[in-house]
Design a protein around this motif. Structure first.
Motif, PDB file in Angstrom:
ATOM      1  N   GLN A  78       0.833  -1.193   0.000  1.00 20.86           N
ATOM      2  CA  GLN A  78       0.000   0.000   0.000  1.00 20.86           C
ATOM      3  C   GLN A  78       0.876   1.254   0.000  1.00 20.86           C
ATOM      4  OE1 GLN A  78      -2.367   0.722   3.604  1.00 20.86           O
ATOM      5  NE2 GLN A  78      -4.175   0.956   2.289  1.00 20.86           N
ATOM      6  N   ALA A  79       1.941   1.218   0.805  1.00 18.31           N
ATOM      7  CA  ALA A  79       2.859   2.359   0.859  1.00 18.31           C
ATOM      8  C   ALA A  79       3.714   2.436  -0.411  1.00 18.31           C
ATOM      9  CB  ALA A  79       3.754   2.246   2.091  1.00 18.31           C
ATOM     10  N   LYS A  80       4.179   1.287  -0.881  1.00 19.68           N
ATOM     11  CA  LYS A  80       5.061   1.250  -2.053  1.00 19.68           C
ATOM     12  C   LYS A  80       4.384   1.787  -3.306  1.00 19.68           C
ATOM     13  CE  LYS A  80       7.791  -1.992  -4.869  1.00 19.68           C
ATOM     14  NZ  LYS A  80       8.292  -3.392  -4.977  1.00 19.68           N
ATOM     15  N   TYR A  81       3.098   1.483  -3.489  1.00 16.23           N
ATOM     16  CA  TYR A  81       2.401   1.845  -4.718  1.00 16.23           C
ATOM     17  C   TYR A  81       1.604   3.137  -4.589  1.00 16.23           C
ATOM     18  CZ  TYR A  81       3.714  -2.492  -6.977  1.00 16.23           C
ATOM     19  OH  TYR A  81       4.428  -3.505  -7.559  1.00 16.23           O
ATOM     20  N   LYS A  82       1.766   3.843  -3.490  1.00 17.46           N
ATOM     21  CA  LYS A  82       1.045   5.092  -3.308  1.00 17.46           C
ATOM     22  C   LYS A  82       1.390   6.052  -4.448  1.00 17.46           C
ATOM     23  CE  LYS A  82       0.078   8.677   0.114  1.00 17.46           C
ATOM     24  NZ  LYS A  82       0.390   9.192   1.483  1.00 17.46           N
TER      25      LYS A  82
END
Length: 318
Positions: A78-82
């Motif tokens: 979720q954080a990586k693809y923000k």
């Protein structure tokens, strides 16, 4: 935003294939703007493990470990693809036994997912979507309980229909308790009970339970997914079936979309058919949850969904 709110990966589900990140990459490639990463809740009783889990010598502790790993993995993605895609972290529920709903509440404290996909996969402890033989065992159990016919005795067509009818009633009652007590953001595959009995008519008694559940969903503002896996399973359409959709629309149900993918190749399964289905049943607006900076959810709408450029993608699966 075009979306799917229900998925599984081989990283964290014994009956799925492929890596969770590969699923997300495929969703990005196809033009999804919001994608839900969901996984099945842990189970606390050995008898509720599926055959593939038993074959892999998994325990209930393993299902808890797998969900914890999923939660951490999904949060990292979720954080990586923000900025590339809006990812949501969810849990798909069960309602197997009297303690299941309390177990859902407990796991949400430990792993505070963004939302729930409220699903029922069992009736009286029997899995209803695994195989036809298992569903027949449920019918025999109910016939024995309701009609006093001993288990193991071949059922007549009339007796089997009685068992099917009892299974439908118990399913929608279990779903109602889940809806009433947990108010899931998304109600998953609303009529999964028909998977192996698609020819069983919806009687007045069953329709009364369906209407009760629909009204409960509308009351708190839940979303009902149009689950495209129905076509993959050999059904004539997605969940929910047309007869139920036609009861939901005038009651004001808000719909969302789900591919219920079980691997990268299943992302957007039958979504081109979804477009046509929406047009046929008269759904022109869909809804989806959006995650705020403080972690809260709001429900947003996508009006004129049928004219969204997403549908022009030639890679979409028919």
């Amino acid at each position: 935003m075009v979306h799917s709110l229900h998925s599984h990966s081989g990283d964290h589900c014994a009956h799925a294939i492929g890596k969770l990140e590969d699923i997300i990459e495929r969703a990005v490639e196809l033009g999804f703007e919001t994608y839900g990463m969901t996984e099945h809740m842990p189970r606390s009783r050995e008898q509720d493990l599926y055959p593939e889990e038993v074959e892999a010598r998994m325990s209930t502790a393993d299902t808890l470990r797998m969900f914890r790993e999923f939660y951490a993995h999904a949060r990292s993605l979720q954080a990586k693809y923000k900025g590339r895609i809006a990812l949501l972290v969810g849990m798909e529920t069960e309602n197997i036994h009297a303690g299941t709903i309390d177990e859902i509440r407990a796991i949400r404290v430990e792993c505070p997912v963004d939302y729930l996909v409220g699903s029922v996969h069992h009736v009286h402890g029997f899995p209803i979507d695994y195989d036809k033989e298992g569903f027949a065992r449920l019918e025999a159990f109910l016939v024995e309980r309701e009609l006093g016919i001993p288990a193991g005795q071949p059922l007549t067509a009339e007796q089997r229909r009685a068992g099917t009818e009892a299974a439908f009633h118990a399913y929608f009652d279990a779903q109602y308790e889940l809806i009433r007590q947990l108010r899931p953001t998304v109600v998953g595959h609303f009529d999964l009970i028909n998977m192996f009995r698609i020819d069983h008519p919806l009687t007045e008694a069953t329709l009364a339970k369906i209407d009760r559940n629909i009204d409960a969903i509308v009351e708190y503002g839940g979303l009902v997914e149009i689950n495209s896996q129905g076509w993959r399973k050999g059904l004539p359409g997605p969940h929910p079936q047309r007869e139920i959709i036609q009861r939901m629309i005038p009651r004001g149900v808000r719909f969302c979309l789900s591919d219920d993918s079980h691997g990268p190749l299943a992302v957007a399964t039958a979504y081109r058919r979804v477009h046509d289905y929406l047009a046929e049943v008269g759904i022109h607006q869909v809804f989806f949850p959006k995650l705020a900076a403080d972690g809260s959810l709001t429900i947003e709408s996508l009006p004129n969904v049928l004219s969204h450029p997403f549908w022009d993608n030639k890679e979409l699966d028919d």
